[in-house]
Design an enzyme around this catalytic site. Structure first.
Site, PDB file in Angstrom:
ATOM      1  N   PRO A  12      61.722  63.120  87.310  1.00 31.17           N
ATOM      2  CA  PRO A  12      62.075  62.187  86.234  1.00 31.17           C
ATOM      3  C   PRO A  12      63.397  62.621  85.616  1.00 31.17           C
ATOM      4  CG  PRO A  12      60.344  63.708  85.514  1.00 31.17           C
ATOM      5  CD  PRO A  12      60.596  63.991  86.963  1.00 31.17           C
ATOM      6  N   MET A  13      64.331  61.703  85.463  1.00 33.44           N
ATOM      7  CA  MET A  13      65.622  62.061  84.863  1.00 33.44           C
ATOM      8  C   MET A  13      66.099  60.924  83.966  1.00 33.44           C
ATOM      9  SD  MET A  13      67.456  64.066  88.038  1.00 33.44           S
ATOM     10  CE  MET A  13      66.780  63.086  89.368  1.00 33.44           C
ATOM     11  N   GLN A  65      56.343  58.785  83.600  1.00 35.54           N
ATOM     12  CA  GLN A  65      56.323  59.990  82.767  1.00 35.54           C
ATOM     13  C   GLN A  65      56.337  59.620  81.291  1.00 35.54           C
ATOM     14  OE1 GLN A  65      59.571  62.835  81.966  1.00 35.54           O
ATOM     15  NE2 GLN A  65      58.181  64.409  82.755  1.00 35.54           N
ATOM     16  N   CYS A  95      60.877  69.107  78.378  1.00 32.08           N
ATOM     17  CA  CYS A  95      62.180  68.673  77.839  1.00 32.08           C
ATOM     18  C   CYS A  95      62.491  69.425  76.550  1.00 32.08           C
ATOM     19  CB  CYS A  95      62.169  67.173  77.570  1.00 32.08           C
ATOM     20  SG  CYS A  95      63.716  66.610  76.850  1.00 32.08           S
ATOM     21  N   LYS A 134      54.190  68.095  83.697  1.00 30.59           N
ATOM     22  CA  LYS A 134      55.404  68.784  84.155  1.00 30.59           C
ATOM     23  C   LYS A 134      55.826  69.745  83.052  1.00 30.59           C
ATOM     24  CE  LYS A 134      60.099  67.869  85.878  1.00 30.59           C
ATOM     25  NZ  LYS A 134      61.008  68.028  84.730  1.00 30.59           N
ATOM     26  N   HIS A 166      58.805  73.431  86.420  1.00 32.89           N
ATOM     27  CA  HIS A 166      60.237  73.726  86.478  1.00 32.89           C
ATOM     28  C   HIS A 166      60.339  75.229  86.267  1.00 32.89           C
ATOM     29  CE1 HIS A 166      64.560  72.829  84.798  1.00 32.89           C
ATOM     30  NE2 HIS A 166      64.550  73.693  85.796  1.00 32.89           N
ATOM     31  N   ASN A 206      59.533  72.941  90.956  1.00 34.32           N
ATOM     32  CA  ASN A 206      60.767  72.203  90.631  1.00 34.32           C
ATOM     33  C   ASN A 206      61.826  73.178  90.132  1.00 34.32           C
ATOM     34  OD1 ASN A 206      61.990  70.672  87.744  1.00 34.32           O
ATOM     35  ND2 ASN A 206      62.545  69.898  89.762  1.00 34.32           N
ATOM     36  N   GLY A 228      65.480  67.230  91.751  1.00 33.70           N
ATOM     37  CA  GLY A 228      66.092  66.431  90.687  1.00 33.70           C
ATOM     38  C   GLY A 228      67.540  66.096  90.971  1.00 33.70           C
ATOM     39  N   ARG A 229      68.429  66.951  90.471  1.00 31.62           N
ATOM     40  CA  ARG A 229      69.861  66.621  90.521  1.00 31.62           C
ATOM     41  C   ARG A 229      70.381  66.401  91.927  1.00 31.62           C
ATOM     42  NH1 ARG A 229      71.025  71.569  86.607  1.00 31.62           N
ATOM     43  NH2 ARG A 229      69.176  72.212  87.792  1.00 31.62           N
TER      44      ARG A 229
HETATM   45  C1  LIG Z   1      70.140  63.795  83.601  1.00 34.29           C
HETATM   46  C2  LIG Z   1      68.792  64.481  83.593  1.00 34.29           C
HETATM   47  C3  LIG Z   1      67.761  63.928  82.870  1.00 34.29           C
HETATM   48  C4  LIG Z   1      66.494  64.545  82.869  1.00 34.29           C
HETATM   49  N1  LIG Z   1      65.463  63.918  82.224  1.00 34.29           N
HETATM   50  C5  LIG Z   1      64.205  64.415  82.349  1.00 34.29           C
HETATM   51  C6  LIG Z   1      63.068  63.709  81.863  1.00 34.29           C
HETATM   52  O1  LIG Z   1      63.175  62.581  81.351  1.00 34.29           O
HETATM   53  N2  LIG Z   1      61.849  64.291  82.006  1.00 34.29           N
HETATM   54  C7  LIG Z   1      61.688  65.519  82.603  1.00 34.29           C
HETATM   55  O2  LIG Z   1      60.552  65.998  82.729  1.00 34.29           O
HETATM   56  N3  LIG Z   1      62.741  66.197  83.079  1.00 34.29           N
HETATM   57  C8  LIG Z   1      63.978  65.661  82.985  1.00 34.29           C
HETATM   58  N4  LIG Z   1      65.039  66.324  83.556  1.00 34.29           N
HETATM   59  C9  LIG Z   1      64.795  67.586  84.270  1.00 34.29           C
HETATM   60  C10 LIG Z   1      64.502  67.324  85.741  1.00 34.29           C
HETATM   61  O3  LIG Z   1      63.330  66.537  85.895  1.00 34.29           O
HETATM   62  C11 LIG Z   1      64.318  68.650  86.501  1.00 34.29           C
HETATM   63  O4  LIG Z   1      63.226  69.337  85.945  1.00 34.29           O
HETATM   64  C12 LIG Z   1      65.553  69.537  86.403  1.00 34.29           C
HETATM   65  O5  LIG Z   1      66.745  68.810  86.640  1.00 34.29           O
HETATM   66  C13 LIG Z   1      65.453  70.713  87.399  1.00 34.29           C
HETATM   67  O6  LIG Z   1      65.361  70.247  88.728  1.00 34.29           O
HETATM   68  P1  LIG Z   1      66.655  70.245  89.702  1.00 34.29           P
HETATM   69  O7  LIG Z   1      67.237  71.636  89.673  1.00 34.29           O
HETATM   70  O8  LIG Z   1      66.115  69.847  91.047  1.00 34.29           O
HETATM   71  O9  LIG Z   1      67.626  69.250  89.127  1.00 34.29           O
HETATM   72  C14 LIG Z   1      66.290  65.740  83.574  1.00 34.29           C
HETATM   73  C15 LIG Z   1      67.352  66.288  84.298  1.00 34.29           C
HETATM   74  C16 LIG Z   1      68.590  65.667  84.324  1.00 34.29           C
HETATM   75  C17 LIG Z   1      69.707  66.264  85.151  1.00 34.29           C
END
Ligand SMILES: Cc1cc2nc3c(=O)[nH]c(=O)nc-3n(C[C@H](O)[C@H](O)[C@H](O)COP(=O)(O)O)c2cc1C
Length: 332
Positions: A12-13, A65, A95, A134, A166, A206, A228-229
């Site tokens: 979720p992002m 989410q 978050c 999460k 995470h 994650n 995620g990213r």
């Molecule tokens: C722009 C952005 C928005 C995010 N929004 C959420 C969110 O709404 N809910 C959530 O649980 N995590 C959110 N995250 C965290 C990601 O879900 C993830 O846990 C985090 O980026 C680490 O994973 P990665 O290294 O694969 O990116 C967000 C991350 C980014 C980059």
């Protein structure tokens, strides 16, 4: 009701995994479980629910989410998620943003495992849908051994269907949400120890996964990996999910073919009043190592942002891209 595959999911992002992004990602992989942006219980209960929760049937399997900390409201929202046909409902305990802390939810709930347990228990009692959480491995000066264990015990007792971790701490003061995704060190070993201590719990890792090829190293013992990213910024990587992890052919033989398949969706959305850029902004990173990728991005950056831009602008951007085989793109 818990037979969803969580082997690979897209995180979720906020502002990123909106419904256009999810539709696009689904063109790149049939098998990934896809998450919405976090939506607060207040927004679901009092906001424009039909707009906030809308999704396309093609997105399945898709998880909603939620952000919140009131068991009754979360149960109500879980029921609404079920009515809307979501495949899973997930609670955000990761978050660290200030806005979320003011609402006393998100990562600060790592310090309140009993309340999180009550939230999950209320949700699981309300719906047949799988309810997942999460979280982080801890916050601030918590000891991740204790903090993650306490949270896990609370949600496991409450019937959680999966715990997505995470694998880093969140610092609630002093670090921005963005810094909180990079600065606290990753600790995959902590997540593996968690699975060893809770072998019956579905545990998803994650954080910091940059390539689909890194996933099998964790499966088993873990049950899944969430990206995620890297999935958002380099969506071409998602073409490898079905072949590498599920031994199936990719939906499209190339990133370009997947982009072409997005055109009917774009035309449908434009007819509903959606701006072209709202869809194409998610596609900017689709081509890497493909001749024409820069011209594609440049064309979208200048043309697709115009309020009256139509599908022709996307087609014109795509015309810069050489035809290239999916395997070549994935290996680039
Ligand atoms: C722009 C952005 C928005 C995010 N929004 C959420 C969110 O709404 N809910 C959530 O649980 N995590 C959110 N995250 C965290 C990601 O879900 C993830 O846990 C985090 O980026 C680490 O994973 P990665 O290294 O694969 O990116 C967000 C991350 C980014 C980059």
């Amino acid at each position: 009701m818990n037979n969803l595959s969580r082997q690979f999911s897209i995180a979720p992002m906020m502002e990123w995994t909106d419904r256009h992004c999810r539709f696009f990602h689904r063109l790149l992989t049939r098998r990934a479980l896809i998450y919405t942006e976090m939506i607060t219980t207040g927004a679901v209960l009092h906001g424009d629910r039909a707009r906030l929760l809308a999704y396309d049937a093609a997105e399945h399997p898709v998880a909603l989410q939620l952000g919140g900390c009131d068991p009754r409201q979360l149960a109500q929202c879980a029921r609404i998620a079920e009515e809307f046909g979501y495949d899973e409902v997930n609670l955000n305990i990761g978050c660290p943003s200030e806005r979320v802390q003011e609402g006393r939810f998100g990562a600060c709930l790592m310090a309140e495992p009993a309340l999180v347990g009550d939230c999950v228990a209320a949700m699981t009692a309300a719906v047949k849908l799988p309810v997942t959480v999460k979280c982080r491995i801890g916050i601030d000066d918590q000891d991740p051994e204790e903090a993650l264990e306490a949270l896990t015990c609370a949600v496991e007792r409450a019937g959680v269907a999966a715990l997505i971790v995470h694998a880093r701490k969140a610092w609630l003061e002093g670090l921005s949400p963005r810094e909180n995704r990079d600065i606290p060190p990753l600790d995959y070993a902590r997540v593996h120890r968690l699975k060893a201590a809770h072998p019956g719990l579905c545990v998803v890792l994650n954080g910091g996964i940059t390539d689909v090829d890194q996933v099998p190293a964790h499966l088993p013992p873990l049950d899944g990996v969430m990206m995620g990213r890297a999935a958002y910024q380099e969506p071409w990587r998602l073409l490898a999910v079905d072949p590498v992890l599920f031994d199936e052919t990719a939906r499209f033989a190339s990133a370009k073919a997947a982009a072409e398949a997005l055109i009917p969706y774009i035309e449908r959305e434009l007819a509903r009043g959606t701006r072209l850029h709202a869809v194409t902004r998610h596609v900017l990173g689709l081509f890497r190592g493909v001749p024409g990728a820069r011209a594609f991005r440049r064309h979208l950056a200048t043309e697709a942002i115009k309020p009256t831009a139509g599908a022709a602008a996307f087609r014109a951007a795509l015309a810069f891209i050489a035809d290239i085989d999916a395997r070549t793109v994935v290996a680039a």
